[in-house]
Write a protein that holds these residues in place. Structure first.
Motif, PDB file in Angstrom:
ATOM      1  N   GLY A  30      -4.832   4.878  -3.418  1.00 49.48           N
ATOM      2  CA  GLY A  30      -6.207   5.369  -3.408  1.00 49.48           C
ATOM      3  C   GLY A  30      -6.688   5.846  -4.759  1.00 49.48           C
ATOM      4  N   GLY A  31      -5.813   5.765  -5.775  1.00 52.18           N
ATOM      5  CA  GLY A  31      -6.231   6.020  -7.140  1.00 52.18           C
ATOM      6  C   GLY A  31      -6.317   7.476  -7.553  1.00 52.18           C
ATOM      7  N   GLY A  32      -6.061   8.396  -6.627  1.00 54.11           N
ATOM      8  CA  GLY A  32      -6.202   9.811  -6.931  1.00 54.11           C
ATOM      9  C   GLY A  32      -4.894  10.479  -7.314  1.00 54.11           C
ATOM     10  N   PRO A  33      -4.796  11.801  -7.098  1.00 57.65           N
ATOM     11  CA  PRO A  33      -3.590  12.548  -7.454  1.00 57.65           C
ATOM     12  C   PRO A  33      -2.520  12.479  -6.365  1.00 57.65           C
ATOM     13  CG  PRO A  33      -5.262  14.044  -6.632  1.00 57.65           C
ATOM     14  CD  PRO A  33      -5.888  12.666  -6.641  1.00 57.65           C
TER      15      PRO A  33
ATOM     16  N   ILE B  55       0.830  -1.199   0.000  1.00 52.11           N
ATOM     17  CA  ILE B  55       0.000   0.000   0.000  1.00 52.11           C
ATOM     18  C   ILE B  55       0.866   1.251   0.000  1.00 52.11           C
ATOM     19  CG2 ILE B  55      -1.815   1.268   1.197  1.00 52.11           C
ATOM     20  CD1 ILE B  55      -2.513  -1.302   2.678  1.00 52.11           C
ATOM     21  N   LEU B  56       0.465   2.232  -0.786  1.00 49.26           N
ATOM     22  CA  LEU B  56       1.028   3.567  -0.704  1.00 49.26           C
ATOM     23  C   LEU B  56      -0.069   4.527  -0.279  1.00 49.26           C
ATOM     24  CD1 LEU B  56       3.121   2.113  -2.695  1.00 49.26           C
ATOM     25  CD2 LEU B  56       3.657   4.419  -3.476  1.00 49.26           C
ATOM     26  N   PHE B  57       0.019   5.019   0.962  1.00 47.20           N
ATOM     27  CA  PHE B  57      -0.869   6.066   1.448  1.00 47.20           C
ATOM     28  C   PHE B  57      -0.106   7.395   1.392  1.00 47.20           C
ATOM     29  CE2 PHE B  57      -2.899   2.710   4.379  1.00 47.20           C
ATOM     30  CZ  PHE B  57      -3.976   2.519   3.528  1.00 47.20           C
ATOM     31  N   GLY B  58      -0.824   8.483   1.205  1.00 48.01           N
ATOM     32  CA  GLY B  58      -0.156   9.779   1.215  1.00 48.01           C
ATOM     33  C   GLY B  58      -1.031  10.867   0.641  1.00 48.01           C
ATOM     34  N   GLY B  59      -0.563  12.100   0.766  1.00 45.45           N
ATOM     35  CA  GLY B  59      -1.355  13.266   0.432  1.00 45.45           C
ATOM     36  C   GLY B  59      -1.679  13.421  -1.042  1.00 45.45           C
TER      37      GLY B  59
ATOM     38  N   PHE C 211     -16.361   4.140   2.739  1.00 45.69           N
ATOM     39  CA  PHE C 211     -14.970   4.211   3.169  1.00 45.69           C
ATOM     40  C   PHE C 211     -14.543   2.926   3.872  1.00 45.69           C
ATOM     41  CE2 PHE C 211     -14.785   8.856   2.586  1.00 45.69           C
ATOM     42  CZ  PHE C 211     -13.454   9.018   2.223  1.00 45.69           C
ATOM     43  N   ALA C 212     -15.429   2.365   4.682  1.00 49.37           N
ATOM     44  CA  ALA C 212     -15.071   1.189   5.476  1.00 49.37           C
ATOM     45  C   ALA C 212     -14.707   0.001   4.588  1.00 49.37           C
ATOM     46  CB  ALA C 212     -16.219   0.814   6.411  1.00 49.37           C
ATOM     47  N   VAL C 213     -15.493  -0.236   3.536  1.00 49.39           N
ATOM     48  CA  VAL C 213     -15.223  -1.363   2.640  1.00 49.39           C
ATOM     49  C   VAL C 213     -13.935  -1.100   1.860  1.00 49.39           C
ATOM     50  CG1 VAL C 213     -16.116  -2.772   0.762  1.00 49.39           C
ATOM     51  CG2 VAL C 213     -17.676  -1.880   2.493  1.00 49.39           C
ATOM     52  N   ARG C 214     -13.745   0.139   1.444  1.00 46.16           N
ATOM     53  CA  ARG C 214     -12.510   0.509   0.739  1.00 46.16           C
ATOM     54  C   ARG C 214     -11.285   0.219   1.605  1.00 46.16           C
ATOM     55  NH1 ARG C 214      -9.950   5.978   0.480  1.00 46.16           N
ATOM     56  NH2 ARG C 214      -8.776   6.176  -1.477  1.00 46.16           N
ATOM     57  N   LYS C 215     -11.357   0.593   2.882  1.00 53.05           N
ATOM     58  CA  LYS C 215     -10.212   0.360   3.766  1.00 53.05           C
ATOM     59  C   LYS C 215      -9.982  -1.135   3.988  1.00 53.05           C
ATOM     60  CE  LYS C 215     -11.340   3.544   6.936  1.00 53.05           C
ATOM     61  NZ  LYS C 215     -11.227   4.420   8.133  1.00 53.05           N
ATOM     62  N   MET C 216     -11.051  -1.918   4.011  1.00 52.40           N
ATOM     63  CA  MET C 216     -10.879  -3.372   4.108  1.00 52.40           C
ATOM     64  C   MET C 216     -10.078  -3.907   2.926  1.00 52.40           C
ATOM     65  SD  MET C 216     -14.321  -5.168   5.599  1.00 52.40           S
ATOM     66  CE  MET C 216     -13.566  -6.776   5.405  1.00 52.40           C
ATOM     67  N   HIS C 217     -10.406  -3.409   1.725  1.00 52.30           N
ATOM     68  CA  HIS C 217      -9.693  -3.891   0.535  1.00 52.30           C
ATOM     69  C   HIS C 217      -8.243  -3.426   0.516  1.00 52.30           C
ATOM     70  CE1 HIS C 217     -12.368  -6.322  -1.812  1.00 52.30           C
ATOM     71  NE2 HIS C 217     -13.364  -5.509  -1.564  1.00 52.30           N
ATOM     72  N   PHE C 218      -7.954  -2.288   1.115  1.00 52.56           N
ATOM     73  CA  PHE C 218      -6.556  -1.888   1.253  1.00 52.56           C
ATOM     74  C   PHE C 218      -5.787  -2.910   2.097  1.00 52.56           C
ATOM     75  CE2 PHE C 218      -7.401   2.742   0.265  1.00 52.56           C
ATOM     76  CZ  PHE C 218      -6.435   2.835  -0.731  1.00 52.56           C
ATOM     77  N   ILE C 219      -6.359  -3.249   3.234  1.00 47.18           N
ATOM     78  CA  ILE C 219      -5.624  -4.003   4.248  1.00 47.18           C
ATOM     79  C   ILE C 219      -5.626  -5.504   4.011  1.00 47.18           C
ATOM     80  CG2 ILE C 219      -5.611  -4.578   6.710  1.00 47.18           C
ATOM     81  CD1 ILE C 219      -4.525  -1.808   6.053  1.00 47.18           C
ATOM     82  N   MET C 220      -6.639  -6.048   3.368  1.00 45.52           N
ATOM     83  CA  MET C 220      -6.823  -7.500   3.287  1.00 45.52           C
ATOM     84  C   MET C 220      -5.616  -8.241   2.723  1.00 45.52           C
ATOM     85  SD  MET C 220     -10.821  -7.576   2.102  1.00 45.52           S
ATOM     86  CE  MET C 220     -10.844  -9.266   1.520  1.00 45.52           C
TER      87      MET C 220
ATOM     88  N   ALA D 238       4.333  -2.550 -15.064  1.00 39.21           N
ATOM     89  CA  ALA D 238       3.645  -3.412 -14.105  1.00 39.21           C
ATOM     90  C   ALA D 238       2.219  -2.929 -13.867  1.00 39.21           C
ATOM     91  CB  ALA D 238       4.399  -3.439 -12.779  1.00 39.21           C
ATOM     92  N   PRO D 239       1.315  -3.843 -13.539  1.00 38.06           N
ATOM     93  CA  PRO D 239      -0.036  -3.423 -13.175  1.00 38.06           C
ATOM     94  C   PRO D 239      -0.050  -2.811 -11.782  1.00 38.06           C
ATOM     95  CG  PRO D 239       0.184  -5.773 -12.855  1.00 38.06           C
ATOM     96  CD  PRO D 239       1.474  -5.312 -13.475  1.00 38.06           C
ATOM     97  N   SER D 240      -1.031  -1.975 -11.507  1.00 42.20           N
ATOM     98  CA  SER D 240      -1.223  -1.431 -10.163  1.00 42.20           C
ATOM     99  C   SER D 240      -2.707  -1.193  -9.956  1.00 42.20           C
ATOM    100  CB  SER D 240      -0.432  -0.143  -9.957  1.00 42.20           C
ATOM    101  OG  SER D 240      -0.927   0.899 -10.784  1.00 42.20           O
ATOM    102  N   ILE D 241      -3.087  -1.160  -8.692  1.00 43.88           N
ATOM    103  CA  ILE D 241      -4.493  -1.069  -8.299  1.00 43.88           C
ATOM    104  C   ILE D 241      -4.802   0.344  -7.815  1.00 43.88           C
ATOM    105  CG2 ILE D 241      -6.253  -2.020  -6.754  1.00 43.88           C
ATOM    106  CD1 ILE D 241      -4.324  -4.487  -6.463  1.00 43.88           C
ATOM    107  N   GLY D 242      -6.001   0.824  -8.130  1.00 46.97           N
ATOM    108  CA  GLY D 242      -6.486   2.090  -7.594  1.00 46.97           C
ATOM    109  C   GLY D 242      -7.835   1.894  -6.934  1.00 46.97           C
TER     110      GLY D 242
END
Length: 287
Positions: free
Chosen positions: A137-140, A77-81, A185-194, A155-159
């Protein structure tokens, strides 16, 4: 109807067949009535508040099925601003000169995120891109940098995008067939962490903090296996979050700070992951 499909044999009509049959239904007041629509093909019905539990299930199931079909086992995962520009870019989110100055200085993290994603994706190639796949998170901002770094090496990547009140669109570097959109948001965060084998957190705002502390809470409470949680930007995080102070106050355990690793560069971060999973030993054994 064919004798077999992905779910095996069934003598019953498939839902997609009935959907096609509906197109040839005569146009009458009865067939135009909302009550006549097939329930699972009725958007007005599916968006009713009473159907929230169904929508939650669908948001969990759709990405799960697509990622499983793709064979993706683990992610980084890459989280960030979202507001951090690329080097030489425009600090579009700045509200004053101080913010503009700092956002432009923080543009270095865009390049570090891009390089880190390249390193992850190059290693992912040895698993046919089923392990250590970059997800953002797929954004900017930092998210774009992560998907861009994967694209740099083919390489493929997920957003994992989210519907927001203001205009939101996926960045152009997300692999299109792995570009998802969420309401919850809750389901999205589950898919990040799973599937996460590592979590890299770059400077960011409330959303980034939320994602960081949710991850730490899951690990701290034993609801998630320990994985590397890597914070990019030692100086930024030293000022943004005082972990030592929390420990001194007794609100976390003295060793909870050990869940975090602070780095400044992409090679440092990849070394943390490589050491944690003994990837160098794995590569030597393969040779």
């Amino acid at each position: 109807m064919t004798p077999k499909d992905n779910a095996g044999w069934t003598a019953l009509a498939h839902s997609d067949e009935d959907l096609q049959r509906m197109k040839s239904t005569p146009d009458t007041p009865q067939t135009r009535a909302p009550s006549f629509r097939l329930a699972w093909n009725d958007q007005d019905f599916l968006t009713k508040r009473e159907l929230r539990s169904v929508r939650l299930q669908l948001e969990l199931l759709k990405p799960e099925m697509i990622l499983a079909e793709r064979g993706i086992v683990s992610t980084v995962i890459l989280f960030g601003g979202a507001r951090i520009p690329e080097p030489g870019g425009d600090a579009w989110a700045a509200k004053n000169e101080t913010q503009k100055k700092n956002l432009l200085e923080n543009a270095k993290y865009y390049e570090e995120a891009r390089e880190f994603a390249r390193l992850c994706s190059q290693h992912s190639a040895s698993y046919n891109h089923t392990e250590y796949v970059v997800v953002t998170g797929g954004g900017p901002g930092v998210m774009e940098a992560g998907n861009r770094g994967a694209a740099d090496v083919g390489a493929p990547s997920i957003g994992l995008n989210i519907v927001l009140p203001h205009e939101q669109a996926p960045n152009l570097y997300v692999t299109p067939e792995l570009c998802f959109n969420f309401h919850y948001f809750a389901v999205r965060k589950m898919h990040f962490i799973m599937r996460a084998k590592a979590v890299a957190v770059f400077p960011g705002g409330f959303g980034t903090m939320d994602e960081l502390f949710e991850t730490l809470t899951l690990i701290q409470t034993g609801r998630m296996e320990r994985v590397p949680v890597i914070l990019f930007g030692k100086e930024f995080w030293k000022n943004a979050v005082n972990i030592d102070y929390l420990a001194e106050q007794g609100t976390i355990s003295p060793n909870d700070g050990d869940l975090l690793t602070f780095v400044d560069t992409a090679p440092e971060a990849w070394a943390v992951i490589s050491d944690f999973y003994k990837l160098n030993e794995e590569n030597q054994a393969a040779e």
